[in-house]
Design a protein around this motif. Structure first.
Motif, PDB file in Angstrom:
ATOM      1  N   MET A   1     -18.993 -48.583  67.984  1.00  0.00           N
ATOM      2  CA  MET A   1     -20.446 -48.753  68.024  1.00  0.00           C
ATOM      3  C   MET A   1     -21.141 -47.391  67.829  1.00  0.00           C
ATOM      4  O   MET A   1     -20.780 -46.404  68.470  1.00  0.00           O
ATOM      5  CB  MET A   1     -20.874 -49.361  69.365  1.00  0.00           C
ATOM      6  N   VAL A   2     -22.131 -47.329  66.921  1.00  0.00           N
ATOM      7  CA  VAL A   2     -22.862 -46.095  66.651  1.00  0.00           C
ATOM      8  C   VAL A   2     -23.821 -45.816  67.803  1.00  0.00           C
ATOM      9  O   VAL A   2     -24.579 -46.700  68.228  1.00  0.00           O
ATOM     10  CB  VAL A   2     -23.630 -46.188  65.317  1.00  0.00           C
ATOM     11  N   SER A   3     -23.775 -44.601  68.324  1.00  0.00           N
ATOM     12  CA  SER A   3     -24.637 -44.247  69.451  1.00  0.00           C
ATOM     13  C   SER A   3     -26.029 -43.862  68.963  1.00  0.00           C
ATOM     14  O   SER A   3     -26.249 -43.591  67.786  1.00  0.00           O
ATOM     15  CB  SER A   3     -24.013 -43.095  70.245  1.00  0.00           C
ATOM     16  N   GLY A   4     -26.971 -43.797  69.905  1.00  0.00           N
ATOM     17  CA  GLY A   4     -28.324 -43.398  69.569  1.00  0.00           C
ATOM     18  C   GLY A   4     -28.483 -41.891  69.542  1.00  0.00           C
ATOM     19  O   GLY A   4     -27.554 -41.135  69.848  1.00  0.00           O
ATOM     20  N   LEU A   5     -29.673 -41.449  69.181  1.00  0.00           N
ATOM     21  CA  LEU A   5     -29.960 -40.019  69.097  1.00  0.00           C
ATOM     22  C   LEU A   5     -30.300 -39.460  70.467  1.00  0.00           C
ATOM     23  O   LEU A   5     -30.906 -40.142  71.299  1.00  0.00           O
ATOM     24  CB  LEU A   5     -31.130 -39.771  68.146  1.00  0.00           C
ATOM     25  N   ASN A   6     -29.926 -38.198  70.668  1.00  0.00           N
ATOM     26  CA  ASN A   6     -30.405 -37.509  71.855  1.00  0.00           C
ATOM     27  C   ASN A   6     -31.591 -36.621  71.468  1.00  0.00           C
ATOM     28  O   ASN A   6     -31.890 -36.438  70.281  1.00  0.00           O
ATOM     29  CB  ASN A   6     -29.288 -36.699  72.531  1.00  0.00           C
ATOM     30  N   LEU A   7     -32.267 -36.060  72.462  1.00  0.00           N
ATOM     31  CA  LEU A   7     -33.485 -35.294  72.195  1.00  0.00           C
ATOM     32  C   LEU A   7     -33.223 -34.054  71.348  1.00  0.00           C
ATOM     33  O   LEU A   7     -34.038 -33.690  70.501  1.00  0.00           O
ATOM     34  CB  LEU A   7     -34.151 -34.899  73.518  1.00  0.00           C
ATOM     35  N   ARG A   8     -32.083 -33.415  71.545  1.00  0.00           N
ATOM     36  CA  ARG A   8     -31.767 -32.225  70.743  1.00  0.00           C
ATOM     37  C   ARG A   8     -31.626 -32.590  69.272  1.00  0.00           C
ATOM     38  O   ARG A   8     -32.137 -31.889  68.391  1.00  0.00           O
ATOM     39  CB  ARG A   8     -30.467 -31.600  71.252  1.00  0.00           C
ATOM     40  N   GLN A   9     -30.978 -33.705  68.999  1.00  0.00           N
ATOM     41  CA  GLN A   9     -30.821 -34.137  67.618  1.00  0.00           C
ATOM     42  C   GLN A   9     -32.167 -34.480  66.989  1.00  0.00           C
ATOM     43  O   GLN A   9     -32.417 -34.165  65.822  1.00  0.00           O
ATOM     44  CB  GLN A   9     -29.880 -35.338  67.553  1.00  0.00           C
ATOM     45  N   VAL A  10     -33.003 -35.104  67.760  1.00  0.00           N
ATOM     46  CA  VAL A  10     -34.339 -35.424  67.254  1.00  0.00           C
ATOM     47  C   VAL A  10     -35.104 -34.148  66.929  1.00  0.00           C
ATOM     48  O   VAL A  10     -35.754 -34.035  65.882  1.00  0.00           O
ATOM     49  CB  VAL A  10     -35.117 -36.280  68.279  1.00  0.00           C
ATOM     50  N   ASP A  11     -35.031 -33.156  67.823  1.00  0.00           N
ATOM     51  CA  ASP A  11     -35.737 -31.896  67.594  1.00  0.00           C
ATOM     52  C   ASP A  11     -35.229 -31.186  66.338  1.00  0.00           C
ATOM     53  O   ASP A  11     -36.019 -30.652  65.548  1.00  0.00           O
ATOM     54  CB  ASP A  11     -35.582 -30.974  68.808  1.00  0.00           C
ATOM     55  N   VAL A  12     -33.904 -31.176  66.144  1.00  0.00           N
ATOM     56  CA  VAL A  12     -33.333 -30.509  64.979  1.00  0.00           C
ATOM     57  C   VAL A  12     -33.758 -31.232  63.695  1.00  0.00           C
ATOM     58  O   VAL A  12     -34.185 -30.596  62.721  1.00  0.00           O
ATOM     59  CB  VAL A  12     -31.800 -30.457  65.086  1.00  0.00           C
ATOM     60  N   PHE A  13     -33.616 -32.540  63.690  1.00  0.00           N
ATOM     61  CA  PHE A  13     -33.991 -33.311  62.502  1.00  0.00           C
ATOM     62  C   PHE A  13     -35.470 -33.129  62.179  1.00  0.00           C
ATOM     63  O   PHE A  13     -35.856 -32.900  61.029  1.00  0.00           O
ATOM     64  CB  PHE A  13     -33.683 -34.791  62.729  1.00  0.00           C
ATOM     65  N   ARG A  14     -36.305 -33.193  63.203  1.00  0.00           N
ATOM     66  CA  ARG A  14     -37.757 -33.059  62.984  1.00  0.00           C
ATOM     67  C   ARG A  14     -38.090 -31.667  62.441  1.00  0.00           C
ATOM     68  O   ARG A  14     -38.938 -31.522  61.556  1.00  0.00           O
ATOM     69  CB  ARG A  14     -38.485 -33.304  64.296  1.00  0.00           C
ATOM     70  N   ALA A  15     -37.409 -30.646  62.952  1.00  0.00           N
ATOM     71  CA  ALA A  15     -37.673 -29.280  62.489  1.00  0.00           C
ATOM     72  C   ALA A  15     -37.283 -29.108  61.027  1.00  0.00           C
ATOM     73  O   ALA A  15     -38.014 -28.497  60.238  1.00  0.00           O
ATOM     74  CB  ALA A  15     -36.926 -28.280  63.363  1.00  0.00           C
ATOM     75  N   VAL A  16     -36.126 -29.656  60.631  1.00  0.00           N
ATOM     76  CA  VAL A  16     -35.696 -29.549  59.235  1.00  0.00           C
ATOM     77  C   VAL A  16     -36.669 -30.278  58.316  1.00  0.00           C
ATOM     78  O   VAL A  16     -37.028 -29.778  57.236  1.00  0.00           O
ATOM     79  CB  VAL A  16     -34.262 -30.093  59.062  1.00  0.00           C
ATOM     80  N   MET A  17     -37.122 -31.458  58.735  1.00  0.00           N
ATOM     81  CA  MET A  17     -38.070 -32.213  57.922  1.00  0.00           C
ATOM     82  C   MET A  17     -39.421 -31.491  57.839  1.00  0.00           C
ATOM     83  O   MET A  17     -40.050 -31.437  56.781  1.00  0.00           O
ATOM     84  CB  MET A  17     -38.263 -33.610  58.507  1.00  0.00           C
ATOM     85  N   LYS A  18     -39.829 -30.924  58.939  1.00  0.00           N
ATOM     86  CA  LYS A  18     -41.149 -30.306  58.997  1.00  0.00           C
ATOM     87  C   LYS A  18     -41.193 -28.985  58.235  1.00  0.00           C
ATOM     88  O   LYS A  18     -42.151 -28.708  57.494  1.00  0.00           O
ATOM     89  CB  LYS A  18     -41.541 -30.080  60.457  1.00  0.00           C
ATOM     90  N   PHE A  19     -40.146 -28.157  58.389  1.00  0.00           N
ATOM     91  CA  PHE A  19     -40.159 -26.818  57.782  1.00  0.00           C
ATOM     92  C   PHE A  19     -39.429 -26.762  56.442  1.00  0.00           C
ATOM     93  O   PHE A  19     -39.453 -25.743  55.768  1.00  0.00           O
ATOM     94  CB  PHE A  19     -39.575 -25.803  58.760  1.00  0.00           C
TER      95      PHE A  19
END
Length: 309
Positions: A1-19
């Protein structure tokens, strides 16, 4: 079963998308480029699909990545709203009074009433949302201390406070044949006239249409418009006459338009709403009293038009 995202992963993904680059994202996160690159790879393993295409040493988001970013930004918008509200609470000198008001009252009654409130209670911060407070859900909770509506409201979740009852009035282009007629305008005076009408679902239009139909009065309707304020502007341009609430009409009576009383009576009721599960703030009670005073003064002004007619 694929697990959900943690807050660190969300922050990293959001930063890459944003910058848009790993280097810039790493700088914003206080991390290193290799660390962010590894975390992006682990993130793709976690979500179970590719988030970025690698082309010419740059990351290009896939369609799924853009959808995920949109969902994350929606969640952050809620958090930003919370933080903005917290900042306003911290920086406000006194109470924060939240008002939800129909645009008509936000443009007519509230400016003078809020001005008086500010002079009486200088530290209060007033936040006004120009919308119909009845459109908020009583299930999730009303997000206002005071709501301003026309008419009454029969709902156990709110306390209804009567502020005033006005008569609908007629606004006429200056120079029109009815502008200088004596006495209140009556239904038969509208026969054959160009009439600026409110929208087909407006409750006061429905009342007026019924009265005119029963009296056998026919109008020409060159313009149908949702806003009473815009209807008055059409009158000022000489496109026809209209019947609207006096609060809006008064602000347009002058060089280009004339206000006249209208008979039969067409009541326009102004009410305030207070959610019963929301504690009263002192400034809300004070504002109610100022609103009542302003309404009484408006009715006194309207009486001078009736006496002149």
């Amino acid at each position: 079963m694929v697990s959900g995202l943690n807050l660190r992963q969300v922050d990293v993904f959001r930063a890459v998308m944003k910058f848009e680059t790993v280097t810039a994202a790493a700088s914003a996160l206080g991390s290193s480029q290799p660390t962010v690159t590894r975390e992006i790879l682990r993130l793709e393993t976690t979500v179970g699909f590719t988030l970025f295409d690698r082309r010419r040493q740059r990351l290009h988001p896939t369609a799924r990545a853009l959808k995920l970013y949109h969902a994350i930004e929606q969640a952050y918008a809620g958090l930003d709203h919370i933080n903005n509200s917290l900042h306003r609470m911290r920086t406000a000198d006194g109470e924060i009074l939240q008002i939800s008001s129909l645009p008509t009252f936000a443009q007519s009654l509230l400016p003078e009433a809020v001005s008086r409130l500010q002079r009486e209670t200088p530290g209060v911060t007033v936040e006004i949302d120009s919308g119909d407070p009845r459109n908020q859900s009583p299930i999730s909770g009303f997000n206002f201390d005071l709501g301003l509506i026309e008419g009454d409201y029969d709902e156990s979740t709110t306390e209804v406070i009567h502020l005033a009852t006005f008569q609908q009035v007629c606004l006429i282009p200056r120079g029109h044949e009815l502008a200088n007629a004596r006495g209140p305008l009556r239904l038969h005076d509208l026969d054959g006239q160009s009439f600026i009408s409110l929208g087909p679902k407006d409750p006061y239009r429905l009342i007026l249409d019924k009265m005119l139909d029963e009296a056998g009065v026919s109008r020409r309707i060159p313009v149908i418009i949702q806003s009473a304020n815009a209807a008055c502007e059409m009158v000022a341009q000489g496109l026809g006459i209209t019947i609207v609430n006096p609060l809006t009409a008064l602000s347009h009576a002058g060089d280009r338009a004339v206000l006249r009383p209208f008979f039969p009576d067409a009541k326009f009721v102004v009410s305030a709403l207070h959610p019963v599960d929301r504690p009263w703030v002192d400034s809300a009670g004070k504002l109610v009293e100022h609103l009542k005073a302003v309404c009484a003064e408006v009715n006194a002004r309207l009486k001078t038009y009736s006496d002149a007619a």
